[in-house]
Design a protein around this motif. Structure first.
Motif, PDB file in Angstrom:
ATOM      1  N   VAL A 283       0.848  -1.193   0.000  1.00  0.00           N
ATOM      2  CA  VAL A 283       0.000   0.000   0.000  1.00  0.00           C
ATOM      3  C   VAL A 283       0.887   1.248   0.000  1.00  0.00           C
ATOM      4  CG1 VAL A 283      -1.687   1.325   1.332  1.00  0.00           C
ATOM      5  CG2 VAL A 283      -1.941  -1.154   1.106  1.00  0.00           C
ATOM      6  N   LYS A 284       1.948   1.226   0.803  1.00  0.00           N
ATOM      7  CA  LYS A 284       2.909   2.333   0.820  1.00  0.00           C
ATOM      8  C   LYS A 284       3.668   2.414  -0.509  1.00  0.00           C
ATOM      9  CE  LYS A 284       2.000   3.737   4.941  1.00  0.00           C
ATOM     10  NZ  LYS A 284       1.423   5.086   5.171  1.00  0.00           N
ATOM     11  N   TRP A 285       3.893   1.261  -1.116  1.00  0.00           N
ATOM     12  CA  TRP A 285       4.535   1.189  -2.430  1.00  0.00           C
ATOM     13  C   TRP A 285       3.746   2.021  -3.451  1.00  0.00           C
ATOM     14  CZ3 TRP A 285       7.878  -1.756  -5.800  1.00  0.00           C
ATOM     15  CH2 TRP A 285       7.387  -1.997  -7.080  1.00  0.00           C
ATOM     16  N   SER A 286       2.407   1.917  -3.399  1.00  0.00           N
ATOM     17  CA  SER A 286       1.573   2.671  -4.331  1.00  0.00           C
ATOM     18  C   SER A 286       1.715   4.169  -4.102  1.00  0.00           C
ATOM     19  CB  SER A 286       0.108   2.237  -4.177  1.00  0.00           C
ATOM     20  OG  SER A 286      -0.057   0.893  -4.604  1.00  0.00           O
ATOM     21  N   GLU A 287       1.908   4.576  -2.846  1.00  0.00           N
ATOM     22  CA  GLU A 287       2.142   5.987  -2.566  1.00  0.00           C
ATOM     23  C   GLU A 287       3.456   6.458  -3.183  1.00  0.00           C
ATOM     24  OE1 GLU A 287       1.935   6.580   1.625  1.00  0.00           O
ATOM     25  OE2 GLU A 287      -0.126   5.822   1.801  1.00  0.00           O
ATOM     26  N   TRP A 311      -4.492 -13.629  -5.930  1.00  0.00           N
ATOM     27  CA  TRP A 311      -3.578 -12.511  -6.195  1.00  0.00           C
ATOM     28  C   TRP A 311      -4.316 -11.346  -6.849  1.00  0.00           C
ATOM     29  CZ3 TRP A 311      -1.785 -11.665 -11.517  1.00  0.00           C
ATOM     30  CH2 TRP A 311      -0.982 -10.526 -11.626  1.00  0.00           C
ATOM     31  N   ARG A 312      -5.117 -11.633  -7.889  1.00  0.00           N
ATOM     32  CA  ARG A 312      -5.848 -10.565  -8.572  1.00  0.00           C
ATOM     33  C   ARG A 312      -6.815  -9.863  -7.614  1.00  0.00           C
ATOM     34  NH1 ARG A 312      -5.365 -10.648 -14.063  1.00  0.00           N
ATOM     35  NH2 ARG A 312      -4.450 -12.526 -15.006  1.00  0.00           N
ATOM     36  N   ALA A 313      -7.466 -10.653  -6.763  1.00  0.00           N
ATOM     37  CA  ALA A 313      -8.417 -10.068  -5.821  1.00  0.00           C
ATOM     38  C   ALA A 313      -7.711  -9.134  -4.839  1.00  0.00           C
ATOM     39  CB  ALA A 313      -9.145 -11.181  -5.070  1.00  0.00           C
ATOM     40  N   LYS A 314      -6.527  -9.528  -4.380  1.00  0.00           N
ATOM     41  CA  LYS A 314      -5.782  -8.696  -3.425  1.00  0.00           C
ATOM     42  C   LYS A 314      -5.270  -7.417  -4.089  1.00  0.00           C
ATOM     43  CE  LYS A 314      -5.143  -9.631   0.236  1.00  0.00           C
ATOM     44  NZ  LYS A 314      -5.824  -9.268   1.515  1.00  0.00           N
ATOM     45  N   LEU A 318      -6.409  -3.840  -2.597  1.00  0.00           N
ATOM     46  CA  LEU A 318      -5.431  -2.880  -2.077  1.00  0.00           C
ATOM     47  C   LEU A 318      -5.260  -1.664  -2.979  1.00  0.00           C
ATOM     48  CD1 LEU A 318      -2.616  -5.335  -0.858  1.00  0.00           C
ATOM     49  CD2 LEU A 318      -4.415  -4.255   0.511  1.00  0.00           C
ATOM     50  N   HIS A 319      -5.897  -1.678  -4.166  1.00  0.00           N
ATOM     51  CA  HIS A 319      -5.782  -0.579  -5.135  1.00  0.00           C
ATOM     52  C   HIS A 319      -4.311  -0.315  -5.489  1.00  0.00           C
ATOM     53  CE1 HIS A 319     -10.033   0.221  -4.379  1.00  0.00           C
ATOM     54  NE2 HIS A 319      -9.770   0.296  -3.086  1.00  0.00           N
ATOM     55  N   LEU A 320      -3.582  -1.375  -5.794  1.00  0.00           N
ATOM     56  CA  LEU A 320      -2.155  -1.244  -6.054  1.00  0.00           C
ATOM     57  C   LEU A 320      -1.892  -0.585  -7.395  1.00  0.00           C
ATOM     58  CD1 LEU A 320      -0.718  -4.610  -4.701  1.00  0.00           C
ATOM     59  CD2 LEU A 320      -1.062  -2.434  -3.525  1.00  0.00           C
ATOM     60  N   CYS A 321      -0.861   0.259  -7.438  1.00  0.00           N
ATOM     61  CA  CYS A 321      -0.461   0.955  -8.665  1.00  0.00           C
ATOM     62  C   CYS A 321       0.784   0.317  -9.248  1.00  0.00           C
ATOM     63  CB  CYS A 321      -0.191   2.425  -8.349  1.00  0.00           C
ATOM     64  SG  CYS A 321      -1.585   3.312  -7.638  1.00  0.00           S
ATOM     65  N   GLY A 322       1.173   0.800 -10.434  1.00  0.00           N
ATOM     66  CA  GLY A 322       2.365   0.271 -11.089  1.00  0.00           C
ATOM     67  C   GLY A 322       2.046  -0.988 -11.870  1.00  0.00           C
ATOM     68  N   HIS A 323       3.080  -1.605 -12.417  1.00  0.00           N
ATOM     69  CA  HIS A 323       2.919  -2.836 -13.192  1.00  0.00           C
ATOM     70  C   HIS A 323       2.761  -4.012 -12.235  1.00  0.00           C
ATOM     71  CE1 HIS A 323       3.971  -0.693 -16.869  1.00  0.00           C
ATOM     72  NE2 HIS A 323       5.001  -0.167 -16.213  1.00  0.00           N
ATOM     73  N   SER A 388      -0.101   3.093 -17.972  1.00  0.00           N
ATOM     74  CA  SER A 388      -0.346   2.419 -16.703  1.00  0.00           C
ATOM     75  C   SER A 388      -1.002   3.345 -15.699  1.00  0.00           C
ATOM     76  CB  SER A 388       0.973   1.891 -16.113  1.00  0.00           C
ATOM     77  OG  SER A 388       0.760   1.303 -14.843  1.00  0.00           O
ATOM     78  N   MET A 389      -0.592   4.626 -15.692  1.00  0.00           N
ATOM     79  CA  MET A 389      -1.161   5.592 -14.765  1.00  0.00           C
ATOM     80  C   MET A 389      -2.627   5.870 -15.113  1.00  0.00           C
ATOM     81  SD  MET A 389       2.050   8.228 -14.465  1.00  0.00           S
ATOM     82  CE  MET A 389       1.273   9.353 -13.337  1.00  0.00           C
ATOM     83  N   LYS A 390      -2.974   5.844 -16.397  1.00  0.00           N
ATOM     84  CA  LYS A 390      -4.351   6.063 -16.790  1.00  0.00           C
ATOM     85  C   LYS A 390      -5.252   4.935 -16.330  1.00  0.00           C
ATOM     86  CE  LYS A 390      -3.540   8.980 -20.829  1.00  0.00           C
ATOM     87  NZ  LYS A 390      -3.691   9.077 -22.297  1.00  0.00           N
ATOM     88  N   LYS A 391      -4.698   3.706 -16.340  1.00  0.00           N
ATOM     89  CA  LYS A 391      -5.487   2.554 -15.905  1.00  0.00           C
ATOM     90  C   LYS A 391      -5.765   2.616 -14.418  1.00  0.00           C
ATOM     91  CE  LYS A 391      -3.719  -0.520 -19.515  1.00  0.00           C
ATOM     92  NZ  LYS A 391      -2.912  -1.697 -19.815  1.00  0.00           N
TER      93      LYS A 391
END
Length: 391
Positions: A283-287, A311-314, A318-323, A388-391
């Motif tokens: 979650v901090k990674w996404s920040e 994995w996909r559900a998590k 968590l609303h993870l960003c990035g690849h 990726s940011m748009k997604k």
């Protein structure tokens, strides 16, 4: 009877009493009780794990809330008292050290315990303290969700809660580390190391290996950790990164090298969806992604999960960003990158060499701030990152 003969009999009696008091137990006796009255007539199993599944060693029928087990155990081992999975509601399973001696088991719907022998007393004390810390963390998480739902959560409060959770996490890891060092002759030490290994840093793992190896040379968990630590020197800072096979979130097969280049730093985060510390760090990674992606960093999340659905559900939860990617062969990735613990972050320079590795999420943020202190023009961000940011 003469005085001398009486004296001899007294000495003999004293010796016999001393021998009886110091003799080693040659068998075990478990006297158990189940607090749930509905357990009567059902079977309690004494089981152990062979690595893949639980194997039943013995069984007993609950009669009047009581059951018992008798036997001999040459070497202490970790074992379970449990009902069939379909009857778990009758009482909570309990993990304990099966060793020769007198033991008392209490099976309850909340907490089940085994006491009596020295190893089980010490292991029980560890479990009680670990459960206390875990309870505090659950309360903190519930409080967090309540404040978010009520709209009372702000940035400062969120940071305080995160720091408190980190302190509790560190206490939990320290507790396990101390227990393993103090109880290296107990099978519970190996069990705890296998359970907690992903939360120990490399220095602590190396220390525990040196403590445990002399008595447990053939233990699989020690051999696996030793193998990973031997690979660590291959990916020390300054060495080239190791390419690995991945499957991206949308199902496309590719390599880590597909994200390299573009005169950008590459941040690789290894994690697993069933690890709470790893999930919190991601979650901090996404920040960090939102702060540094357009400054010149590509973020590649590599999950070591084997269940793609979970994995996909998590990732969504968590609303993870990035690849977002899954390792095609998690075991191979763990070996190549010496992943003795997770989460594990690796920062790769634009020329393909490793800048730093095995950092905490806070250390990763500090290092990115050093390397990318200024914002770059948005039109210099590569097209892959923009999409990726748009997604």
């Amino acid at each position: 009877m003469s005085r001398g003969l009486s004296f001899s009999w007294g000495i003999l009696g004293l010796l016999l009493c001393t021998a009886c008091g110091s003799r080693t137990e040659m068998s075990y006796h478990i006297a158990g009780r189940v607090s749930n009255p509905d357990a009567d007539g059902n079977i309690v199993y004494l089981s152990h794990s062979n690595g893949d599944e639980l194997v039943n060693l013995d069984s007993a029928i609950v009669d009047g809330g009581a059951f018992s087990f008798h036997g001999e155990q040459e070497e202490p081992m970790m074992a379970y008292l449990r009902f069939n999975r379909s009857l778990d509601s009758l009482a909570y399973p309990v993990l304990f050290v099966l060793e020769n001696g007198q033991m008392e088991a209490i099976m309850d719907t909340l907490v089940s315990t085994v006491k009596g022998t020295e190893q089980n007393v010490l292991f029980g004390q560890y479990q009680a303290e670990a459960n206390r810390i875990d309870s505090l963390r659950r309360q903190l998480h519930e409080n967090y969700l309540e404040q978010v739902a009520a709209g009372r959560m702000d940035t400062l409060q969120e940071r305080k809660m995160y720091e408190q959770d980190c302190r509790l996490d560190a206490q939990e890891v320290d507790l396990a580390y101390r227990y393993i060092r103090k109880n290296r002759t107990s099978p519970s030490a190996l069990w705890l190391l296998e359970t907690m290994q992903s939360r120990f840093d490399e220095n602590r793992l190396q220390s525990l290996l040196s403590f445990l190896s002399s008595r447990n040379k053939n233990a699989q968990v020690l051999n696996e950790i030793a193998s990973r630590l031997r690979n660590a020197h291959k990916i020390e800072p300054g060495n080239p990164y190791v390419d690995i096979s991945l499957t991206e979130q949308w199902g496309r097969k590719l390599k880590l090298s597909g994200y390299m280049g573009y005169a950008r730093y590459t941040v690789v985060g290894f994690w697993r969806s069933d690890s709470q510390p790893a999930c919190r760090a991601m979650v901090k990674w996404s920040e960090l992604y939102r702060k540094f992606a357009y400054r010149g960093a590509t973020f590649v999340s590599v999950s070591l999960d084997t269940d793609e659905t979970k994995w996909r559900a998590k990732v969504k939860d968590l609303h993870l960003c990035g690849h977002q990617c899954m390792a095609s062969d998690p075991a191979d990735v763990e070996t190549r990158y010496a992943l003795a613990s997770i989460p594990h972050f690796v920062l790769i320079t634009p020329d393909g060499s490793i800048d730093s590795r095995d950092m905490t999420i806070e250390e990763l943020g500090s290092r990115l701030q050093e390397l990318l202190p200024y914002r770059v023009r948005r039109d210099s961000v590569n097209r892959v990152e923009i999409d990726s940011m748009k997604k």
